[in-house]
Design a protein around this motif. Structure first.
Motif, PDB file in Angstrom:
ATOM      1  N   MET A 224       0.824  -1.195   0.000  1.00 25.25           N
ATOM      2  CA  MET A 224       0.000   0.000   0.000  1.00 25.25           C
ATOM      3  C   MET A 224       0.868   1.258   0.000  1.00 25.25           C
ATOM      4  O   MET A 224       0.591   2.220  -0.720  1.00 25.25           O
ATOM      5  CB  MET A 224      -0.915  -0.011   1.228  1.00 25.25           C
ATOM      6  CG  MET A 224      -1.884   1.159   1.307  1.00 25.25           C
ATOM      7  SD  MET A 224      -3.075   0.907   2.641  1.00 25.25           S
ATOM      8  CE  MET A 224      -1.993   0.818   4.054  1.00 25.25           C
TER       9      MET A 224
ATOM     10  N   SER B 279       0.807   4.202  -3.143  1.00 23.44           N
ATOM     11  CA  SER B 279       0.083   5.435  -2.858  1.00 23.44           C
ATOM     12  C   SER B 279       0.982   6.413  -2.127  1.00 23.44           C
ATOM     13  O   SER B 279       2.162   6.146  -1.897  1.00 23.44           O
ATOM     14  CB  SER B 279      -1.153   5.132  -2.000  1.00 23.44           C
ATOM     15  OG  SER B 279      -0.774   4.851  -0.664  1.00 23.44           O
TER      16      SER B 279
ATOM     17  N   GLU C  56       0.552   7.160   0.917  1.00 25.64           N
ATOM     18  CA  GLU C  56       0.575   6.801   2.332  1.00 25.64           C
ATOM     19  C   GLU C  56       2.006   6.462   2.739  1.00 25.64           C
ATOM     20  O   GLU C  56       2.757   5.858   1.985  1.00 25.64           O
ATOM     21  CB  GLU C  56      -0.318   5.577   2.592  1.00 25.64           C
ATOM     22  CG  GLU C  56      -1.741   5.711   2.096  1.00 25.64           C
ATOM     23  CD  GLU C  56      -2.585   6.623   2.971  1.00 25.64           C
ATOM     24  OE1 GLU C  56      -2.028   7.208   3.930  1.00 25.64           O
ATOM     25  OE2 GLU C  56      -3.780   6.782   2.688  1.00 25.64           O
TER      26      GLU C  56
ATOM     27  N   ASP D 116      -6.599   1.187   4.603  1.00 26.49           N
ATOM     28  CA  ASP D 116      -6.682   1.688   3.218  1.00 26.49           C
ATOM     29  C   ASP D 116      -6.106   0.712   2.203  1.00 26.49           C
ATOM     30  O   ASP D 116      -5.704   1.113   1.108  1.00 26.49           O
ATOM     31  CB  ASP D 116      -5.950   3.032   3.103  1.00 26.49           C
ATOM     32  CG  ASP D 116      -6.836   4.212   3.486  1.00 26.49           C
ATOM     33  OD1 ASP D 116      -8.064   4.049   3.479  1.00 26.49           O
ATOM     34  OD2 ASP D 116      -6.289   5.284   3.808  1.00 26.49           O
TER      35      ASP D 116
ATOM     36  N   LYS E  70      -6.850   0.746  -1.554  1.00 31.19           N
ATOM     37  CA  LYS E  70      -6.306   1.740  -2.480  1.00 31.19           C
ATOM     38  C   LYS E  70      -5.330   1.142  -3.489  1.00 31.19           C
ATOM     39  O   LYS E  70      -5.022   1.779  -4.496  1.00 31.19           O
ATOM     40  CB  LYS E  70      -5.629   2.874  -1.703  1.00 31.19           C
ATOM     41  CG  LYS E  70      -6.625   3.786  -0.991  1.00 31.19           C
ATOM     42  CD  LYS E  70      -5.937   4.941  -0.293  1.00 31.19           C
ATOM     43  CE  LYS E  70      -6.948   5.876   0.354  1.00 31.19           C
ATOM     44  NZ  LYS E  70      -6.295   7.010   1.057  1.00 31.19           N
TER      45      LYS E  70
ATOM     46  N   ILE F 258      -6.963   1.142  -6.794  1.00 32.66           N
ATOM     47  CA  ILE F 258      -7.382   2.419  -7.374  1.00 32.66           C
ATOM     48  C   ILE F 258      -6.327   2.882  -8.385  1.00 32.66           C
ATOM     49  O   ILE F 258      -5.128   2.832  -8.108  1.00 32.66           O
ATOM     50  CB  ILE F 258      -7.557   3.482  -6.268  1.00 32.66           C
ATOM     51  CG1 ILE F 258      -8.564   3.002  -5.226  1.00 32.66           C
ATOM     52  CG2 ILE F 258      -7.986   4.819  -6.870  1.00 32.66           C
ATOM     53  CD1 ILE F 258      -9.947   2.714  -5.763  1.00 32.66           C
TER      54      ILE F 258
ATOM     55  N   LYS G  27      -3.575   4.878 -10.328  1.00 36.08           N
ATOM     56  CA  LYS G  27      -2.603   5.812  -9.750  1.00 36.08           C
ATOM     57  C   LYS G  27      -2.952   7.263 -10.058  1.00 36.08           C
ATOM     58  O   LYS G  27      -2.712   8.158  -9.236  1.00 36.08           O
ATOM     59  CB  LYS G  27      -1.202   5.492 -10.275  1.00 36.08           C
ATOM     60  CG  LYS G  27      -0.605   4.230  -9.689  1.00 36.08           C
ATOM     61  CD  LYS G  27       0.834   4.047 -10.149  1.00 36.08           C
ATOM     62  CE  LYS G  27       1.446   2.797  -9.544  1.00 36.08           C
ATOM     63  NZ  LYS G  27       2.856   2.620  -9.976  1.00 36.08           N
TER      64      LYS G  27
ATOM     65  N   LEU H 110      -5.464   8.050  -7.468  1.00 36.03           N
ATOM     66  CA  LEU H 110      -4.931   7.910  -6.107  1.00 36.03           C
ATOM     67  C   LEU H 110      -3.942   9.019  -5.764  1.00 36.03           C
ATOM     68  O   LEU H 110      -3.942   9.545  -4.641  1.00 36.03           O
ATOM     69  CB  LEU H 110      -4.262   6.536  -5.969  1.00 36.03           C
ATOM     70  CG  LEU H 110      -3.774   6.132  -4.583  1.00 36.03           C
ATOM     71  CD1 LEU H 110      -4.940   6.044  -3.608  1.00 36.03           C
ATOM     72  CD2 LEU H 110      -3.045   4.799  -4.653  1.00 36.03           C
ATOM     73  N   ASN H 111      -3.092   9.372  -6.698  1.00 38.27           N
ATOM     74  CA  ASN H 111      -2.015  10.328  -6.412  1.00 38.27           C
ATOM     75  C   ASN H 111      -2.255  11.695  -7.059  1.00 38.27           C
ATOM     76  O   ASN H 111      -1.317  12.474  -7.230  1.00 38.27           O
ATOM     77  CB  ASN H 111      -0.681   9.747  -6.894  1.00 38.27           C
ATOM     78  CG  ASN H 111      -0.302   8.485  -6.131  1.00 38.27           C
ATOM     79  OD1 ASN H 111      -0.573   8.374  -4.944  1.00 38.27           O
ATOM     80  ND2 ASN H 111       0.295   7.527  -6.823  1.00 38.27           N
TER      81      ASN H 111
ATOM     82  N   MET I 173     -12.550   6.618  -6.080  1.00 40.59           N
ATOM     83  CA  MET I 173     -11.774   6.536  -4.842  1.00 40.59           C
ATOM     84  C   MET I 173     -12.572   5.837  -3.743  1.00 40.59           C
ATOM     85  O   MET I 173     -12.031   5.032  -2.981  1.00 40.59           O
ATOM     86  CB  MET I 173     -11.387   7.940  -4.385  1.00 40.59           C
ATOM     87  CG  MET I 173     -10.600   7.958  -3.069  1.00 40.59           C
ATOM     88  SD  MET I 173      -8.970   7.185  -3.194  1.00 40.59           S
ATOM     89  CE  MET I 173      -8.069   8.535  -3.959  1.00 40.59           C
TER      90      MET I 173
ATOM     91  N   HIS J  45     -12.449   1.993  -2.815  1.00 44.48           N
ATOM     92  CA  HIS J  45     -11.370   1.284  -2.110  1.00 44.48           C
ATOM     93  C   HIS J  45     -11.901   0.542  -0.885  1.00 44.48           C
ATOM     94  O   HIS J  45     -11.321  -0.464  -0.459  1.00 44.48           O
ATOM     95  CB  HIS J  45     -10.228   2.229  -1.730  1.00 44.48           C
ATOM     96  CG  HIS J  45     -10.476   3.088  -0.528  1.00 44.48           C
ATOM     97  ND1 HIS J  45     -11.184   4.261  -0.584  1.00 44.48           N
ATOM     98  CD2 HIS J  45     -10.088   2.948   0.764  1.00 44.48           C
ATOM     99  CE1 HIS J  45     -11.227   4.810   0.621  1.00 44.48           C
ATOM    100  NE2 HIS J  45     -10.564   4.034   1.465  1.00 44.48           N
TER     101      HIS J  45
END
Length: 348
Positions: free
Chosen positions: A168, A172, A174, A212, A215, A218, A220, A223-224, A237, A240
């Motif tokens: 994860m 992402s 995160e 999460d 994600k 999801i 990119k 997501l980003n 989104m 997720h």
């Protein structure tokens, strides 16, 4: 045969007792006697015997009642009782077996028969005790193995969670620090919640890093995305949560089941305006309600590609402002009362 077995002889005729004891001394047993049911029960309450020879027909408390009372004492539930009877009375013998006797001997005694039956039942009783000890030992070994396997399974779950949370982070924005802080916040809030146990706090600590995990499914570019998401992008989104549930729902392991609950429900709102299922109030699992606060508090107080970091106080005020709408008000009260502990985690 060992010579330390203790035998109680019960008969209301002294001559019968004397004959039996003379025969039994051949095998050097430790012998006691009683001439009534009352006296027999007194000895049974105060001493331990390995076998009892018990006359069926006695005045007062007879052999049937003695045997019945005998079985109420846990240590005597399997001690062999051999009934003594003056004649082959089928009805009396049947009653004796129903009362718990294992055998009977007809008086007058034949020495070889008496010794053989006593030896046989003492050996059987001793064998049962050995078997029970063996079974207990075996059961302990099985339980130890089960505990070891359970520990290994739990360790495997933790390793799986660790691998998935690293995935994860890779896919992402995160960070590992965010995931660790959410876990720490969640455990603290669980520990402060009276309805939860220490085990719950540990479960939520290990499962919350998966909040999460959906994600990873999801795209990119969604997501980003550095700016605000469009309506359609936000709808993507939101999936997720359901994608995480589809991924985790088949597991029967407690940590992964908890991770499923958290990943699926941590975006639900107390007022029912959340997603994906618009759950309301206590319809949302307590794990999901806890992680909702932990996740939002950490997201607000740390920089993301789409926003700067908020101050601790502003983030606290946001959570207080949304108590009873977004967040469980009881949990918000606990968060406020122990806010200094949450800020300490945030600053570590």
């Amino acid at each position: 045969m060992e010579k330390n077995y203790r035998i109680l002889v019960v008969d209301d005729v002294a001559e019968n007792i004397q004959v039996a004891m003379n025969i039994l001394r051949e095998d050097s047993y430790e012998l006691s006697y009683a001439t009534s049911g009352e006296k027999a029960l007194e000895l049974i309450r105060s001493q331990d015997f390995d076998l009892i020879l018990l006359d069926i027909m006695m005045p007062g408390i007879d052999g049937f009642e003695v045997c019945g009372q005998l079985r109420t004492y846990p240590r005597y539930r399997e001690v062999p009782v051999i009934f003594l009877t003056a004649r082959a009375d089928i009805d009396a013998i049947s009653r004796g077996f129903e009362a718990g006797a294992v055998d009977y001997i007809i008086k007058p005694f034949h020495a070889a028969e008496l010794l053989a039956r006593v030896r046989t039942h003492l050996e059987l009783h001793a064998a049962r005790q050995v078997l029970r000890r063996h079974n207990l030992s075996l059961q302990e070994k099985v339980q130890l193995t089960e505990r070891r396997l359970l520990t290994e399974l739990e360790q495997n779950q933790l390793e799986m969670i660790h691998i998935l949370t690293e995935l994860m982070e890779f896919t992402s924005d995160e960070t590992g620090n965010h995931i660790k802080r959410v876990a720490d916040y969640s455990r603290l809030l669980a520990e402060l919640t009276p309805a939860l146990t220490e085990e719950d706090a540990e479960i939520i600590y290990h499962a919350s890093p998966m909040h999460d995990i959906g994600k990873v499914f999801i795209p990119k570019e969604v997501l980003n995305k550095p700016g605000k998401l469009s309506h359609s992008e936000f709808e993507v989104m939101k999936t997720h949560t359901t994608k995480a549930h589809q991924f985790l729902q088949k597991s029967k392991r407690k940590l992964l089941k908890a991770a499923d609950i958290i990943a699926w429900q941590h975006h639900e709102r107390w007022d029912g305006a959340g997603y994906p299922r618009a759950l309301k109030g206590e319809e949302i699992h307590i794990y999901g309600r806890i992680v909702a606060i932990a996740d939002v508090f950490d997201a607000l107080t740390h920089k993301r590609i789409y926003k700067p970091a908020w101050s601790m106080e502003d983030a606290r005020d946001y959570i207080l402002e949304h108590s009873g709408s977004h967040f469980d008000p009881t949990l918000v009260d606990l968060f406020q009362q122990h806010f200094d502990q949450f800020t300490q985690i945030a600053n570590d």
